[in-house]
Design an enzyme around this catalytic site. Structure first.
Site, short mmCIF file in Angstrom:
data_model
loop_
_atom_site.label_atom_id
_atom_site.label_comp_id
_atom_site.label_asym_id
_atom_site.label_seq_id
_atom_site.Cartn_x
_atom_site.Cartn_y
_atom_site.Cartn_z
N TYR A 13 67.30 9.21 74.71
CA TYR A 13 66.21 8.26 75.00
C TYR A 13 66.73 7.30 75.96
O TYR A 13 65.90 6.42 76.52
CB TYR A 13 65.49 7.95 74.04
CG TYR A 13 64.36 8.85 73.62
CD1 TYR A 13 62.91 8.70 73.99
CD2 TYR A 13 64.67 10.12 72.72
CE1 TYR A 13 62.05 9.73 73.68
CE2 TYR A 13 63.34 11.04 72.22
CZ TYR A 13 62.19 10.84 73.04
OH TYR A 13 61.33 11.69 72.60
N LYS A 215 71.30 -7.19 67.85
CA LYS A 215 70.30 -6.30 67.84
C LYS A 215 69.86 -5.87 66.25
O LYS A 215 68.57 -5.71 65.89
CB LYS A 215 71.04 -4.92 68.18
CG LYS A 215 70.47 -3.55 68.02
CD LYS A 215 69.44 -3.37 68.95
CE LYS A 215 68.65 -1.98 68.42
NZ LYS A 215 67.39 -1.50 69.29
N CYS A 269 63.98 2.88 64.53
CA CYS A 269 64.66 1.71 64.76
C CYS A 269 64.51 0.67 63.56
O CYS A 269 65.39 0.40 62.93
CB CYS A 269 64.27 1.07 65.89
SG CYS A 269 64.38 1.83 67.40
N TYR A 325 53.78 7.06 64.52
CA TYR A 325 54.47 5.99 63.55
C TYR A 325 53.74 4.62 64.00
O TYR A 325 53.99 3.73 63.29
CB TYR A 325 56.07 5.81 63.89
CG TYR A 325 56.59 5.31 65.16
CD1 TYR A 325 56.92 5.77 66.25
CD2 TYR A 325 56.85 3.98 64.92
CE1 TYR A 325 57.29 5.20 67.14
CE2 TYR A 325 57.61 3.21 65.74
CZ TYR A 325 57.42 3.81 67.14
OH TYR A 325 58.25 3.12 68.09
N ARG A 333 58.07 10.88 65.16
CA ARG A 333 59.19 10.73 64.23
C ARG A 333 59.22 9.63 63.31
O ARG A 333 58.44 8.54 63.47
CB ARG A 333 60.46 10.59 65.02
CG ARG A 333 60.57 11.81 66.09
CD ARG A 333 61.57 11.47 67.26
NE ARG A 333 61.57 10.13 67.92
CZ ARG A 333 62.03 9.62 68.86
NH1 ARG A 333 63.38 10.25 68.75
NH2 ARG A 333 61.90 8.26 69.30
N1 SAJ Z 1 54.38 -2.29 61.47
C1 SAJ Z 1 53.70 -2.85 60.52
N2 SAJ Z 1 53.15 -3.83 60.45
C2 SAJ Z 1 53.30 -4.85 61.68
C3 SAJ Z 1 54.01 -4.43 62.60
C4 SAJ Z 1 54.54 -3.04 62.91
O1 SAJ Z 1 53.40 -2.08 59.55
O2 SAJ Z 1 52.62 -6.03 61.71
C5 SAJ Z 1 55.03 -0.84 61.48
C6 SAJ Z 1 54.59 -0.04 62.78
O3 SAJ Z 1 53.27 0.56 62.46
C7 SAJ Z 1 55.58 1.00 62.72
C8 SAJ Z 1 56.92 -0.05 62.64
O4 SAJ Z 1 56.38 -0.99 61.84
O5 SAJ Z 1 55.69 2.07 61.99
C9 SAJ Z 1 57.70 -0.12 63.85
O6 SAJ Z 1 56.86 -0.64 64.92
P1 SAJ Z 1 57.44 -1.82 65.73
O7 SAJ Z 1 56.36 -1.82 66.81
O8 SAJ Z 1 57.59 -3.14 64.88
O9 SAJ Z 1 58.74 -1.34 66.57
P2 SAJ Z 1 59.23 -0.19 67.22
O10 SAJ Z 1 60.25 0.61 66.20
O11 SAJ Z 1 58.36 0.65 67.93
O12 SAJ Z 1 60.39 -1.08 68.16
C10 SAJ Z 1 61.22 -2.10 67.59
C11 SAJ Z 1 61.21 -3.19 68.64
N3 SAJ Z 1 61.92 -4.28 68.06
C12 SAJ Z 1 61.32 -5.34 67.68
O13 SAJ Z 1 60.10 -5.62 67.97
C13 SAJ Z 1 62.03 -6.44 66.95
C14 SAJ Z 1 61.96 -2.89 70.09
O14 SAJ Z 1 61.75 -3.99 70.78
C15 SAJ Z 1 62.93 -2.20 69.90
O15 SAJ Z 1 63.58 -2.00 71.20
C16 SAJ Z 1 63.15 -0.95 68.93
O16 SAJ Z 1 62.43 -1.25 67.83
C17 SAJ Z 1 64.52 -0.63 68.95
O17 SAJ Z 1 64.85 0.66 69.52
O18 SAJ Z 1 65.26 -0.98 68.19
#
Ligand code: SAJ
Length: 437
Positions: A13, A215, A269, A325, A333
């Site tokens: 990815y 990170k 992540c 997710y 995933r």
């Molecule tokens: N989630 C909640 N409540 C919220 C926000 C998110 O329950 O208020 C959940 C989402 O539904 C999901 C999980 O958290 O299941 C993660 O979602 P996310 O949008 O917070 O993050 P990712 O995993 O899609 O992407 C993150 C990002 N990091 C941050 O926002 C700090 C992205 O910038 C990174 O590149 C990525 O992790 C990574 O590769 O590390």
């Protein structure tokens, strides 16, 4: 530093978009992967992963002659390691009676080993894989030293994390700020020279361990903040408060920004990276450890809510809306929705799941519906697990014609109580047990 040719090790990815972006910017790129299938696919100008725009870019890069894939590295000016760092399957760490997950660093180790025979004076090596603090200096540098060359003296070594969002990778690779942490300031500068080939965002130079921490801190910060939102939802439930109302009021405070509760934290992540900090220093990370536990336990709270709404779940038919997710993505995933489904099934419920973004999601033990109608037709209740726009804009009056269910359960604050009530439904919401007042 000037870069004519680079090797990108790991064509997943992150590695594949990175390799093709370098190639699109005129650098000669050798992509390296241990999977013969991946090497063959890419050399045909095809790809093995789903990411918007990537197929076209890889095709162009292969046709231009700037990009090819192979099983082994070759001599080059720079080497980028972008291999996975998953958990170990059968081994756990233990501290004071608490168990924690351990990173499996075998792919980073063998990628570094594969570079050794080709490493030359003046080269640059960059680790991009998310890794526990000090991996660059304590794991990668000693392996590369087997070449007889020393990191920081004979060649440059740096850590540079990817921070791109799936679905937006090609744009974010170019536009996002980039952190480059070198083992010396010359190594950071060499890293900057390399990524400046295409990065338009700010490039920040620091040391390798700081870049690793940055990170992990970003994603751990988010995990801990989601955990407190989830804990607030449990408290609100206990005290007869609507957590969503309470959060929106609290967030009017200029220095407060509470995130959203939900069925748990998924993806590759945020639910993974905090463990790398726990593993590195379990004695210093009780908060991070507990946040992980809180978020991992959230699917159980969703099932308790379903039980409150339906009584015994034995033989009950439940339609689940959303398997991804997070909202509006097709990535299933590590999705908390799957966990919720498994617990529901464990209680005897018959679950049918509908995921409009991934019609071919073939998930173990999950009965996939062929359409929304198919999922809800015979259901006793409908649960909203992902805030896809397609779900939040559903018309409850139309839905009422298509299902015999009159109970809906909203775990993500996607539906409006009044509207659903007027359509004849009883709505239960995670973090809002007003009936207790
Ligand atoms: N989630 C909640 N409540 C919220 C926000 C998110 O329950 O208020 C959940 C989402 O539904 C999901 C999980 O958290 O299941 C993660 O979602 P996310 O949008 O917070 O993050 P990712 O995993 O899609 O992407 C993150 C990002 N990091 C941050 O926002 C700090 C992205 O910038 C990174 O590149 C990525 O992790 C990574 O590769 O590390």
């Amino acid at each position: 530093m000037n870069f004519q040719k680079i090797c990108v090790i790991g064509l997943g990815y992150i590695g594949l978009p990175t390799a093709s972006t370098f190639a699109a910017h005129g650098i000669n790129v050798l992509g390296v992967d241990i999977s013969p299938h991946i090497v063959e696919t890419i050399n045909k100008g095809e790809i093995h992963i789903h990411e918007p725009g990537l197929l076209e870019e890889v095709k162009k890069a292969i046709q231009s002659g700037n990009f090819k894939a192979a099983a082994k590295p070759e001599e080059a000016d720079a080497f980028i390691i972008a291999v996975p760092t998953p958990f170990q399957e059968n081994k756990f760490g233990e501290y004071n009676g608490l168990t924690y997950k351990l990173a499996d660093m075998r792919a980073v180790t063998s990628a570094a080993e594969s570079i050794v025979p080709f490493l030359r004076k003046g080269n640059l090596v960059v680790l991009e894989s998310t890794s526990p603090p000090r991996t660059t200096v304590d794991l990668v540098a000693p392996i590369l030293a087997r070449s007889g060359l020393e990191a920081g003296r004979d060649f440059h070594l740096a850590y540079s994390p990817e921070r791109v969002l799936p679905g937006q990778i090609l744009r974010e690779l170019i536009e996002n700020a980039r952190v480059i942490g070198g083992v010396t300031s010359e190594s950071s500068q060499a890293g900057r020279d390399l990524y400046a080939t295409f990065v338009k965002g700010q490039i920040i130079q620091t040391d390798a361990t700081t870049a690793e921490m940055v990170k992990l801190m970003e994603n751990t910060y988010r995990d801990v903040n989601i955990a407190i939102a989830n804990e607030f939802s449990r408290l609100a439930d206990k005290f007869g408060v609507d957590v969503w109302e309470a959060i929106s009021i609290a967030n009017l405070h200029p220095r407060v920004k509470i995130l959203s509760p939900g069925p748990g934290v998924g993806g590759h992540c945020i639910s993974v990276d905090p463990w790398f900090l726990v593993e590195s220093a379990p004695e210093l990370t009780p908060l991070i450890y507990n946040a992980r536990q809180v978020n991992d336990a959230q699917p159980n709270f969703v099932v308790k809510l379903v039980q409150r709404a339906l009584g015994s779940l034995n033989e009950k038919k439940i339609a689940v809306l959303g398997l991804a997710y997070k909202p509006d993505v097709d990535d299933v995933r590590e999705s908390p929705a799957t966990e919720v489904i498994h617990i529901l099934q464990h209680t005897g419920a018959q679950v049918k799941a509908w995921e409009p973004f991934k019609l071919d999601a073939n998930m173990k033990g999950v009965d996939m519906a062929s359409s929304l109608e198919d999922a809800i037709k015979d259901a006793d209740a409908v649960i909203l697990l992902v805030k896809h726009t397609e779900f939040t804009t559903l018309n409850p009056n139309e839905l009422a014609q298509k299902t015999k269910a009159r109970i809906v359960i909203d775990t993500v604050n996607g539906w409006n109580d009044e509207v659903w009530k007027n359509a004849g439904f009883t709505l239960f919401r995670l973090g809002n047990n007003k009936s207790k007042i």
